[in-house]
Structures are given as structure tokens and as C-alpha cells.
Design a protein around this motif. Structure first.
Motif, PDB file in Angstrom:
ATOM      1  N   SER A 116       0.815  -1.220   0.000  1.00 47.15           N
ATOM      2  CA  SER A 116       0.000   0.000   0.000  1.00 47.15           C
ATOM      3  C   SER A 116       0.847   1.268   0.000  1.00 47.15           C
ATOM      4  O   SER A 116       0.304   2.368   0.112  1.00 47.15           O
ATOM      5  N   THR A 117       2.170   1.145  -0.135  1.00 47.62           N
ATOM      6  CA  THR A 117       3.018   2.340  -0.155  1.00 47.62           C
ATOM      7  C   THR A 117       2.951   3.030  -1.513  1.00 47.62           C
ATOM      8  O   THR A 117       2.518   2.449  -2.506  1.00 47.62           O
ATOM      9  N   ASP A 118       3.398   4.281  -1.548  1.00 49.04           N
ATOM     10  CA  ASP A 118       3.358   5.058  -2.790  1.00 49.04           C
ATOM     11  C   ASP A 118       4.501   4.703  -3.730  1.00 49.04           C
ATOM     12  O   ASP A 118       4.373   4.804  -4.948  1.00 49.04           O
ATOM     13  N   ALA A 119       5.635   4.320  -3.151  1.00 46.70           N
ATOM     14  CA  ALA A 119       6.816   4.059  -3.965  1.00 46.70           C
ATOM     15  C   ALA A 119       7.722   3.065  -3.252  1.00 46.70           C
ATOM     16  O   ALA A 119       7.555   2.778  -2.059  1.00 46.70           O
ATOM     17  N   VAL A 120       8.681   2.540  -4.000  1.00 44.32           N
ATOM     18  CA  VAL A 120       9.653   1.600  -3.446  1.00 44.32           C
ATOM     19  C   VAL A 120      11.046   2.213  -3.546  1.00 44.32           C
ATOM     20  O   VAL A 120      11.448   2.703  -4.601  1.00 44.32           O
ATOM     21  N   ILE A 121      11.759   2.220  -2.414  1.00 42.74           N
ATOM     22  CA  ILE A 121      13.165   2.613  -2.409  1.00 42.74           C
ATOM     23  C   ILE A 121      13.982   1.330  -2.429  1.00 42.74           C
ATOM     24  O   ILE A 121      13.897   0.515  -1.506  1.00 42.74           O
ATOM     25  N   HIS A 122      14.734   1.128  -3.493  1.00 40.92           N
ATOM     26  CA  HIS A 122      15.532  -0.091  -3.644  1.00 40.92           C
ATOM     27  C   HIS A 122      16.979   0.240  -3.304  1.00 40.92           C
ATOM     28  O   HIS A 122      17.652   0.952  -4.034  1.00 40.92           O
ATOM     29  N   ILE A 123      17.451  -0.268  -2.156  1.00 43.20           N
ATOM     30  CA  ILE A 123      18.824  -0.017  -1.717  1.00 43.20           C
ATOM     31  C   ILE A 123      19.748  -1.029  -2.383  1.00 43.20           C
ATOM     32  O   ILE A 123      19.515  -2.239  -2.320  1.00 43.20           O
ATOM     33  N   LEU A 124      20.800  -0.526  -3.014  1.00 44.55           N
ATOM     34  CA  LEU A 124      21.751  -1.390  -3.706  1.00 44.55           C
ATOM     35  C   LEU A 124      23.151  -1.188  -3.136  1.00 44.55           C
ATOM     36  O   LEU A 124      23.618  -0.047  -3.011  1.00 44.55           O
ATOM     37  N   ARG A 125      23.784  -2.283  -2.810  1.00 46.24           N
ATOM     38  CA  ARG A 125      25.134  -2.203  -2.254  1.00 46.24           C
ATOM     39  C   ARG A 125      26.126  -1.859  -3.352  1.00 46.24           C
ATOM     40  O   ARG A 125      26.295  -2.609  -4.316  1.00 46.24           O
ATOM     41  N   CYS A 126      26.782  -0.726  -3.198  1.00 48.49           N
ATOM     42  CA  CYS A 126      27.765  -0.271  -4.178  1.00 48.49           C
ATOM     43  C   CYS A 126      29.105   0.003  -3.506  1.00 48.49           C
ATOM     44  O   CYS A 126      29.814   0.939  -3.863  1.00 48.49           O
ATOM     45  N   PHE A 127      29.443  -0.770  -2.517  1.00 49.08           N
ATOM     46  CA  PHE A 127      30.717  -0.617  -1.818  1.00 49.08           C
ATOM     47  C   PHE A 127      31.338  -1.992  -1.577  1.00 49.08           C
ATOM     48  O   PHE A 127      30.644  -2.995  -1.470  1.00 49.08           O
ATOM     49  N   GLU A 128      32.657  -2.007  -1.520  1.00 53.26           N
ATOM     50  CA  GLU A 128      33.411  -3.220  -1.223  1.00 53.26           C
ATOM     51  C   GLU A 128      33.831  -3.188   0.244  1.00 53.26           C
ATOM     52  O   GLU A 128      34.325  -2.169   0.732  1.00 53.26           O
ATOM     53  N   ASP A 129      33.601  -4.286   0.955  1.00 51.58           N
ATOM     54  CA  ASP A 129      34.021  -4.382   2.347  1.00 51.58           C
ATOM     55  C   ASP A 129      34.064  -5.857   2.721  1.00 51.58           C
ATOM     56  O   ASP A 129      33.029  -6.511   2.842  1.00 51.58           O
ATOM     57  N   CYS A 146      21.932   4.116  -4.308  1.00 53.04           N
ATOM     58  CA  CYS A 146      23.245   3.472  -4.304  1.00 53.04           C
ATOM     59  C   CYS A 146      23.926   3.744  -2.975  1.00 53.04           C
ATOM     60  O   CYS A 146      24.231   4.895  -2.659  1.00 53.04           O
ATOM     61  N   ASN A 147      24.142   2.715  -2.185  1.00 54.56           N
ATOM     62  CA  ASN A 147      24.828   2.856  -0.907  1.00 54.56           C
ATOM     63  C   ASN A 147      26.326   2.720  -1.146  1.00 54.56           C
ATOM     64  O   ASN A 147      26.830   1.631  -1.437  1.00 54.56           O
ATOM     65  N   VAL A 148      27.037   3.820  -1.056  1.00 50.57           N
ATOM     66  CA  VAL A 148      28.476   3.833  -1.323  1.00 50.57           C
ATOM     67  C   VAL A 148      29.256   4.025  -0.022  1.00 50.57           C
ATOM     68  O   VAL A 148      28.684   4.369   1.014  1.00 50.57           O
TER      69      VAL A 148
END
Length: 359
Positions: A97-110, A204-206
Motif C-alpha cells: 500500500s506504499t506510494d513508492a519503493v526505495i531499492h537499496i543497492l550495495r555499491c561498496f566493497e568491504d 546506491c549505498n556507497v
């Protein structure tokens, strides 16, 4: 109206860390192992808008009320989630029922933070999650159609329309076609509350070093497909959220940043959903209201109260710039900068409005 967003992604991509930072709470436990988010977390935050403080100062308001955005964080999705793998599938209903989706993507090396597939590849992660959302919607549609077909009143116009809509969505999904509306387009299937039909913002999670080849690939993909995207360092946002307000500006400056990740996500979300902001200002309160861009005055009035639309007479409008330049309503009115607008007026972003109505 504000808006609400469901946060999705694989485990360990920074979903809960970003949720904590956005809501400035520790409501979502962030730990380095899959499925640490067991229950869906819901948090509301005020939308940052520097104009509110200025308006409130001029109007000598007792309080300031920003518009709200709600974030819903669920357990990380994995391959096979639509068939019961992992925990994320249990909570997909919370974001239908949310208005939008935030898709978190891992963009870092660790090396110290595990990746469920053993390798950082945000485009592959994107495909995994979106496939699972589509499969979950296929399963939901098939079950709903089966129940609908059993009803004796199938001949009714409403049921037939819904059935046709479901079958159209099911055909597209079964063929592997995305239902996500392109930027600026409306959704054909909104009333079905399908997850894979919602506007998507790729985040993009950096690392603290910023953009890299992984985030570049995501941004390029988003642009090619007409989607919104932004870059955020969840680790920086978490550290920022832990500081008192008076130290946050200094911290941002030391990191070479002009705004928080929250502000970036909010602005991208507004753009994604085609939203604008108008204000009401007075001695009691200064308040921000979110509306669809190009909303007519009566529809904007309805955001305050449905009676305002029902008995709409006119709207007294001052642009934000004029309100500030002429030091409030009285000065703007004396300078001829207050306008009386009717039902066909399209409310502009930043308008300071007083609605006149009679019920």
C-alpha cells in the motif's frame, strides 16, 4: 498528503542502516548478518524544507509542521523469497500500500560485511530483488483471480473490469515485462496494489569515498530505463544522525557535503511521485502540505480538509518569494502581491495560501 516508501533490497546492503539514519532512531537493528530485521519497521520523519523556518519567523508562528514521509523497512529479500525463502517474503504485504519503493543497492566493497551471493554486483542484486517482487505479484494475482472466478456475481461490471485488469497485469508479469511506470507516467494497475507496479527510486549505498564503478553502473541503468536514482553513504548518514543538530552542519561541511542523504532521498522521492509543496502560515502555525504537481486550488484545499474543497470560494495566494520580500501577508497585500485565485488556479510550489470557503 506526504508520501510513504517501502525499503527493499538484499540482506546486508544497508537498508536498516539507512532507515535508522532517515528516521534518526535505532528502531531497526543494523547487524552484519542476514535477516536481522525480523519485524517490519515503520518510521515517520518531517520533510526538510528551509522555507518553513523563514516563513514561521516572518509570521511569528508558535509552531512549525513539516509534511511527513513514512518509511517501511522489511527483512532483506533473497533469491526464492517469493517461494518462502528467507524472511522478507513474510512482510511484502506491508509495502503493497506504499506510494513508492526505495531499492537499496550495495555499491561498496568491504570484506568485513558479507554479501549473500559472495560478490558485490548491484545490477545482479537489482535483478534478483525485482524478479522476486514480480513472482510475488504473480502468485498474488493467481490467487485473487481464482477466488474471483468462484464468485457468482462475476457478470457485474466492476468485477469484470477488475478481472480484466488482473489478467492484463498477470500476462505482462508472466512474460517477464516490468510494470514499473516510467518517470512522469501514471500506473495502469494502481488499484491492484502490486509491488512491482510502484515507482522505484534506486539508492546506491556507497562508502565514504563516494561514487564508484558500481554506483555508476546503477545510475546508467536507471537513466536508460527512465527511473530515478541517487547516491547515499549509509555509514555517513548513520554517523550524522548520531550527532546533535548544532554539530550536523559542521560535520556535513567537513565531508564536503551540502545536504544530508535524507534531503537527497526526499527530493528524489518528490520528483519520482511528481509532488509539490504549498504552505499555510499564521501566528498559530506554519505548515507545509504536499500535493500532486499541477493540482487545482480546490484539490489542494482538500489536503487541509474536505470541507475546504466542498465549499471552496477562492484562494488568497502569495508566492514564497513575495511573502519573504514583503515581510509577510500584510506587506505583500499592500504591494499588490496577494492574488485571489479561483477553482481553475494551478497551485505552484512554494505558494503561501489562505483558502476561503463556505459550507
Amino acid at each position: 498528503m506526504g508520501f510513504n516508501c517501502g525499503i527493499v533490497g538484499l540482506p546486508n546492503v544497508g537498508k536498516s542502516t539507512l532507515f535508522n539514519a532517515l528516521t534518526q532512531t535505532a528502531a531497526a537493528e543494523a547487524a552484519n548478518y542476514p535477516f536481522c530485521t525480523i519485524e517490519p519497521n515503520v518510521g515517520c520523519v518531517g520533510v526538510p524544507d528551509a522555507r518553513l523556518e523563514k516563513l514561521a519567523s516572518i509570521a511569528k508562528s508558535k509552531k512549525i509542521i513539516p509534511t511527513q514521509v513514512e518509511f517501511v523497512d522489511i527483512a532483506g529479500l533473497v533469491r526464492g523469497a517469493s517461494k518462502g525463502e528467507g524472511l522478507g517474503n513474510q512482510f511484502l504485504g506491508h509495502i503493497r500500500s506504499t506510494d513508492a519503493v526505495i531499492h537499496i543497492l550495495r555499491c561498496f566493497e568491504d570484506e568485513d560485511i558479507t554479501h549473500v551471493d559472495g560478490k558485490v554486483d548491484p545490477l545482479k542484486d537489482l535483478e534478483t530483488v525485482e524478479t522476486e517482487l514480480m513472482l510475488a505479484d504473480i502468485d498474488s494475482l493467481e490467487k485473487r483471480l481464482a477466488k474471483l472466478n468462484k464468485k457468482p456475481h462475476m457478470s457485474s461490471g466492476e468485477s469484470k473490469d477488475i478481472q480484466d485488469l488482473m489478467q492484463a497485469a498477470l500476462a505482462l508479469l508472466s512474460n517477464g515485462e516490468s510494470l514499473v511506470p516510467k518517470k512522469g507516467e501514471g500506473s495502469r494497475f494502481r488499484e491492484l496494489e502490486l509491488i512491482s507496479d510502484k515507482p522505484v527510486l534506486y539508492v546506491c549505498n556507497v562508502s565514504e569515498s563516494g561514487a564508484n564503478k558500481h554506483s555508476d553502473a546503477v545510475m546508467k541503468y536507471a537513466k536508460a530505463h527512465g527511473f530515478e536514482s541517487t547516491i547515499v553513504s549509509c555509514s555517513i548518514e548513520a554517523e550524522l544522525a548520531s550527532l546533535p543538530p548544532n554539530e550536523q552542519v559542521e560535520f556535513l561541511q567537513s565531508m564536503g557535503m551540502s545536504e544530508t542523504g535524507l534531503a537527497k532521498v526526499i527530493r528524489a522521492g518528490y520528483k519520482l511521485l511528481n509532488l509539490s509543496t504549498f504552505f499555510t502560515a499564521g501566528p498559530e502555525e506554519t505548515r507545509a502540505w504536499s500535493i500532486k504537481t499541477d493540482s487545482l486550488a480546490p484539490d489542494a484545499a482538500a489536503e487541509i480538509h474536505t470541507d475546504f474543497k466542498r465549499g471552496f470560494i477562492c484562494a488568497a495566494v502569495i508566492s514564497y518569494e513575495d511573502y519573504v520580500a514583503y515581510n509577510g501577508e500584510a506587506g505583500a497585500k499592500a504591494a499588490g502581491k496577494m492574488r485571489l485565485e479561483g477553482k481553475e488556479y494551478v497551485v505552484q510550489d512554494g505558494d503561501v495560501v489562505h483558502f476561503r470557503f463556505n459550507v
